[in-house]
Design an enzyme around this catalytic site. Sequence first.
Site, PDB file in Angstrom:
ATOM      1  N   GLN A   1       0.840  -1.172   0.148  1.00  7.98           N
ATOM      2  CA  GLN A   1       0.040   0.015   0.039  1.00  7.98           C
ATOM      3  C   GLN A   1       0.846   1.359  -0.104  1.00  7.98           C
ATOM      4  O   GLN A   1       0.353   2.511   0.034  1.00  7.98           O
ATOM      5  CB  GLN A   1      -0.870  -0.122   1.173  1.00  7.98           C
TER       6      GLN A   1
ATOM      7  N   HIS B   1      -1.463   0.527   5.526  1.00  8.56           N
ATOM      8  CA  HIS B   1      -2.211   1.298   6.641  1.00  8.56           C
ATOM      9  C   HIS B   1      -1.208   2.381   6.684  1.00  8.56           C
ATOM     10  O   HIS B   1      -0.864   2.936   7.720  1.00  8.56           O
ATOM     11  CB  HIS B   1      -2.510   0.636   7.558  1.00  8.56           C
TER      12      HIS B   1
ATOM     13  N   GLU C   1     -16.193   2.915   8.231  1.00  3.54           N
ATOM     14  CA  GLU C   1     -16.858   3.994   8.958  1.00  3.54           C
ATOM     15  C   GLU C   1     -16.777   5.384   8.192  1.00  3.54           C
ATOM     16  O   GLU C   1     -15.764   5.605   7.318  1.00  3.54           O
ATOM     17  CB  GLU C   1     -16.185   4.286  10.330  1.00  3.54           C
TER      18      GLU C   1
ATOM     19  N   TYR D   1     -11.746   8.436  18.055  1.00  4.84           N
ATOM     20  CA  TYR D   1     -12.999   7.767  17.323  1.00  4.84           C
ATOM     21  C   TYR D   1     -12.758   6.232  17.494  1.00  4.84           C
ATOM     22  O   TYR D   1     -13.314   5.343  16.729  1.00  4.84           O
ATOM     23  CB  TYR D   1     -12.667   7.937  15.889  1.00  4.84           C
TER      24      TYR D   1
ATOM     25  N   TYR E   1      -9.789 -10.738  10.675  1.00  5.77           N
ATOM     26  CA  TYR E   1      -9.981 -11.532   9.428  1.00  5.77           C
ATOM     27  C   TYR E   1      -9.929 -12.871  10.014  1.00  5.77           C
ATOM     28  O   TYR E   1     -10.573 -13.703   9.334  1.00  5.77           O
ATOM     29  CB  TYR E   1      -8.928 -11.129   8.585  1.00  5.77           C
TER      30      TYR E   1
HETATM   31 CA   LIG Z   1     -14.414   4.159  14.965  1.00  2.00          CA
END
Ligand SMILES: [Ca+2]
Length: 369
Positions: free
Chosen positions: A85, A147, A239, A249, A260
């Site tokens: 990524q 990530h 989200e 959050y 997973y």
């Molecule tokens: Ca969250």
Amino acid sequence: MPCVIRRLLLALMALPLSALCAGAEDFSDYQVHTLASQLHYPWAVAELPDGSLLVTEKSGQLRRILDGKVSAPISGVPEVYYNSQGGLMDVVLHPQYTATGWLYLTYAHGTDDNNQLRLMRARLVDDRLVEQQVLFRAQPMKDTPVHYGGRLAFMDDNTLVLSSGDGFDYREQAQNPASHLGKLIRLNDDGSIPADNPHIEGGAEGVYSLGHRNPQGLAWDPFKKLLFANEHGPDGGDEINLIRSGSNYGWPVITHGKDYSGANISPFSEYPGMLQPVVDWTPSIAPSAMVVYRGAMFPELEGNLLSTTLKSKEVRRVVLDGIKLQSQQTLLSELDVRLRDIAVAADGGLYLLTDEASGRLLKVVRMRE
Ligand SMILES: [Ca+2]
């Protein structure tokens, strides 16, 4: 009852149309044009004032596209750490680009054992980047190629928000204010720290919000003065969050997703002091980029959140009632392709990038009679 009839009735009753119909009309009568192809995993697109388009390719090239012609790589782009990524990611223009000339790039820097998300700015002169300045280096370094977050959005006050992912193996760091992993970062346009950033005890420089996993989309709504972010959950738990300065959050303490392996990540889906998402996508759709649509071409989309997605291969339209979810709709699924980025053109059309080894830049426009 069809919306058009409700509209007539509501008009007769002198009620605001927003009572029932705002943003809920079908999206139709559009065409999709291919502006460019053979782009290598394109990640982000930005429209320049002259109508040409800058596109990043994850493997490290920044290209300019004009009238269907794709330029050679623009020189002066930093060497990127290209793996999984990681690579060259976002490109955005300064809100006063015509006056300042600054453009901003995010990228992965380093090696397999030691890499980080970086933010730089530079000026574009004759298809060369000049006056490069590295404005931000996510700390600490990590040894995973995934990530990163890497998305950018300017707010009205010329401050810049940058998403920084949790690095996957470091998810607990999303709750550690001293780490940049799993955070949104807010900076001034020169990379300095805004005086009105939240005071977070022990917080690393620039930390604006905590508890994020891999935030891939950031969208500022200049009408409502609100910042939205989307992020990838694990298996489930994607989200959209309404971002408030200094807020938490929840990742990985609260989530609606699972590991997973099927194992629970956390027994909690709520916890005091941790904010709930505006939208939870379980099962996952894997959102990539996001915009708040404000444009002239598609009035039916006005104010909607539009997220491109990778896994579910669509543009997911989210209609809000104030700051609450009203309805959702799948758009453009007939393209049947992973989508990496979305941007609103100056004329109100939509630019899309497909996530492919031979990726395409598309433009969605209103069908002409
Ligand atoms: Ca969250």
